[in-house]
Design an enzyme around this catalytic site. Structure first.
Site, short mmCIF file in Angstrom:
data_model
loop_
_atom_site.label_atom_id
_atom_site.label_comp_id
_atom_site.label_asym_id
_atom_site.label_seq_id
_atom_site.Cartn_x
_atom_site.Cartn_y
_atom_site.Cartn_z
N HIS A 1 0.88 -1.16 0.00
CA HIS A 1 0.00 0.00 0.00
C HIS A 1 0.92 1.22 0.00
O HIS A 1 1.99 1.19 0.59
CB HIS A 1 -0.90 -0.02 1.23
CG HIS A 1 -1.92 1.08 1.24
ND1 HIS A 1 -2.83 1.25 0.22
CD2 HIS A 1 -2.18 2.05 2.14
CE1 HIS A 1 -3.60 2.29 0.50
NE2 HIS A 1 -3.22 2.80 1.66
N HIS B 1 -3.54 8.90 1.37
CA HIS B 1 -3.50 7.60 0.71
C HIS B 1 -4.81 7.39 -0.01
O HIS B 1 -5.80 8.07 0.24
CB HIS B 1 -3.19 6.47 1.71
CG HIS B 1 -4.26 6.22 2.72
ND1 HIS B 1 -4.89 5.01 2.85
CD2 HIS B 1 -4.81 7.02 3.66
CE1 HIS B 1 -5.77 5.07 3.83
NE2 HIS B 1 -5.75 6.28 4.33
N CYS C 1 -2.34 3.00 -6.51
CA CYS C 1 -1.93 4.04 -5.58
C CYS C 1 -0.45 4.41 -5.72
O CYS C 1 -0.07 5.56 -5.53
CB CYS C 1 -2.29 3.69 -4.14
SG CYS C 1 -1.67 2.11 -3.56
#
Length: 158
Positions: free
Chosen positions: A23, A35, A111
């Site tokens: 992540h 995020h 991401c």
């Protein structure tokens, strides 16, 4: 858990080791990151859910809340290839992204790509990785039309 050997600085890209994936976040300062996550409130579960929805949201939360018990580190891996934007500019653009819904596709516009765009001002597509996992080749350009469109949207609001 914490990160390896240095304190994050505003504009740094943070890589969080999840059990089955990485992540990514961008350090904003004062313990906060932004995020890409689902629209719910649970950060730990939210980052996993962002893989399942094409339009997750950018959130600003404490790094310790986002990382939970997972190990994390600063990973500005493209600094050796490209100069990052000035920190003030990175943070200004990042602030404008908070609460924005962004296009997400785990294998193409994820991401990591989002935060590479924020830090370097580039749309980057990883073509290949060497044995150490470092990027061996990348293409800059409009490979990801969605990433470019999101970046254009953010910059036009400045």
């Amino acid at each position: 858990m914490g990160q390896d050997n240095c304190k994050p600085q505003p504009g740094d890209i943070i890589e969080i080791d999840r059990p089955y994936y990485q992540h990514w976040a961008l350090y904003m300062g004062n313990g906060y990151v932004i995020h890409v996550t689902d629209k719910g409130d649970a950060s730990i579960l939210g980052s996993m859910a962002s893989v399942q929805t094409p339009w997750p949201k950018v959130k600003k939360e404490l790094l310790m809340k986002v990382a939970g018990c997972d190990k994390w580190r600063v990973n500005n891996k493209y600094d050796r290839n490209w100069s990052p934007r000035p920190v003030k500019e990175i943070i200004q653009v990042a602030e404008k992204c908070i609460d924005m819904e962004v296009h997400y596709a785990v294998n193409s516009i994820n991401c990591e790509h989002f935060f590479i765009r924020l830090r370097y001002g580039l749309a980057v597509y990883v073509l290949d990785k060497d044995a150490d996992g470092d990027t061996a080749a990348a293409v800059i350009g409009a490979v990801f039309a969605g990433a470019v469109a999101v970046a254009a949207m953010v910059l036009s609001k400045m």
